[in-house]
Design an enzyme around this catalytic site. Sequence first.
Site, short mmCIF file in Angstrom:
data_model
loop_
_atom_site.label_atom_id
_atom_site.label_comp_id
_atom_site.label_asym_id
_atom_site.label_seq_id
_atom_site.Cartn_x
_atom_site.Cartn_y
_atom_site.Cartn_z
CG HIS A 123 -2.03 -1.02 1.06
ND1 HIS A 123 -3.30 -0.70 0.65
CD2 HIS A 123 -2.03 -2.37 1.23
CE1 HIS A 123 -4.04 -1.79 0.58
NE2 HIS A 123 -3.29 -2.82 0.93
CG ASP A 173 -0.20 9.34 0.61
OD1 ASP A 173 -0.16 8.16 1.02
OD2 ASP A 173 -0.99 10.20 1.06
#
Length: 727
Positions: free
Chosen positions: A164, A371
């Site tokens: 992730h 991110d």
Amino acid sequence: MQRMLIVSNRLPFTIQERKGELHVEPSVGGLATGLRSWHKSQDSIWIGWPGITQKRIKRETDIMARLLSENCHPVSISQQDVELYYNGICNSTIWPLFHYFPLQAEYGQHFWPAYERVNTAFANVVAGLARSEDTIWVHDYHLMLLPRLLRERLPKATIGFFLHIPFPSFEIFRLLPWRNQVLEGLLGADLVGFHTYDYTGHFLDSVHRLLGYEAAMGQITVADRIVRADAFPMGIDYEHYSNVDQDPATQAERKRFRRKIGDCQMILSVDRLDYTKGIPQRLEAFSAFLDAYPGFKRRVVFVLLVVPSRTKVEHYIQLKRQVDGLVGEINGKHGTIGWMPIWYLYRSTPFHSLAALYSLADVALITPLRDGMNLVAKEYITTRIDGKGVLILSETAGAAQELGQALIINANNREEIVEALAHALEMPEQEQIERNRVMQKRLRRYSVVRWADEFMDKLLQTKKIQREMAAKVLTDDMERKLVSDFLKSQRALLLLDYDGTLVHFSPRPSEARPGTELLRLLDELADDPRNEAVIMSGRDKATLEEWFGALNVGLVAEHGAWIREKGGEWDTIERLTGEWKKEVHPILESWVDRTAGSFIEEKEFSLVWHYRKANPRLGELRARELINSLSNTIANLDLQVLEGSKVVEVKNAGINKGRAALRWISREKWDFVLGVGDDWTDEDTFKALPSTAWSIRVGMGASAASFSLGSPGEVVALLARLVGRKT
Ligand code: ADQ
């Protein structure tokens, strides 16, 4: 019934202790919020750490029952490992490093054993629950060893892994002391997924450069299996967010907030408190915006919603202090009686309040320094069913690759953020709607359900390819048949390639010398008058002579240019000349100069440019260039250019192993013929074999051989079986 086992560090529910009492609460963070809805819709079990010790949960039977009723199975982590594994290697090493903060990464000496310990604890729980037909889906950076640990326990299992967070470029990843173990851990999976194509590329690059496995179209061949890597940008629960605006609870919240904000325009940001999210930089940019555009004072408020995270890790404690200080400073500097520029909320917010804020925000200011994806950006666009609102998004969030209609900024460029804020606050409604509709369409199409389904489809597809490849693997039954055919034979011919077939490749060709065990085996095989063994190599004849000269075997050197019958002398297969080398050598030399780590091997009738030790990408690029450049030269010289494993070889045309093999094949009526090889130069041998012959290719991939084996070790074991039983 096929079940799904989702495995992540955290369960979707966390158990919190308050005043001695335990409470079950939804976990925060992108993985839990994203996957929770998908989990509910599946026949799935979720395995993870619930946030407190196992002993404690077991005592609280109602908590345990609640977890089980949600299909959640806890894994226990000791207090010491929470420190070394969770706060340690996960959040103080891997997290900063993978987000390009190498100076914040700590490499504590007790971290790694804890990482192994916890991954093993997970493997024990998963292996205890898994049935053979289940699909196991492992998530995120806390569990990068788990795929391999599971593969060792459940060799046939279907295992997917999804990361992730970003997978950093090789130059950053290599800083991790345990980088090879991490890659090997991940390669235990059948499919490794990332949010973006860039992360996938970085992963494949590291696998190539650290472990030497090459990938073609995202497919890596690891010993006897293939593993695939691909990009699956995670979506959100579109229905959930696009309908929440209609919910009475959201509407009530919105009214409440609107009353408080009055006529002001609202800028919103929502993050976990994390240094990767760029919160201080964002605050400073907001302050600079008020300096540059004083006309917006008293007309705009910035709602800074921050959810507490990793509160025991030092960098997070410092960050909290920094953000608190900055908010106070900016409010002190720009605020007036009756107008506070920043509304700072440091807490987890109920879903309806969050949705109300999304639906009211004129601008969402999402500026992470790095991110993996960033779901908040997607949630904001989806909630705005009226199509209004402007998203400002930093280019270093994975989501920026999909949300191109947002105002994309560089989070380190304060001026750019200032201008984007002014642009956003003044953007005409029509333009806002046009931009958002395009993004909404994509988010609707590629929701979290679609993301998970695509991942699963690809995982099952990978299993199918593996099965097709396995169909060629020499099974125990077929091997018994081969051995029995051999034992019955009166005249057996064995055509054996050497490098990559009887031994593994070495960085330098001279290091691949045969060991005594292999020599003894070949000697025994060749000594039986009923057998004839031939070593068919691309090496020069001096090397073959030195290594195998004492054995009673036939030798083929330089891919068929030279032949030595057993007990005979070296002879060329036809009259050849090496005159051309004077012209080709200088070309190869210039390639050596331009490609560090590469070198030339000179044989009598061939020249070889080796690049196994060069940077792999550069090596491949240069190999392509070399082949192009040679094509002009060789046309006039009756030469051929061959590409082998990390080599480009130039030699006389018409020479190949197949032609050499025919010398032996056509000589007499063999009642057993075996050909074994590993690269495409051996394909000529396979093609020359009679239809009744046994042919084996080492490694996976398309081949004219009828069977495959995984490694040179397996070939040697097969030869040992031939030797062991012939009576
Ligand atoms: P995160 O770093 O947690 O996730 P993100 O993707 O933005 O980042 O997800 C945050 C989630 O928490 C969102 O669903 C948001 O609604 C929720 N949230 C944030 N603040 C909240 C608050 N104050 N109250 C309640 N809820 C709040 C990691 C990676 C990301 C990646 C995801 C999913 O770091 O890059 O997008 O996993 O793969």
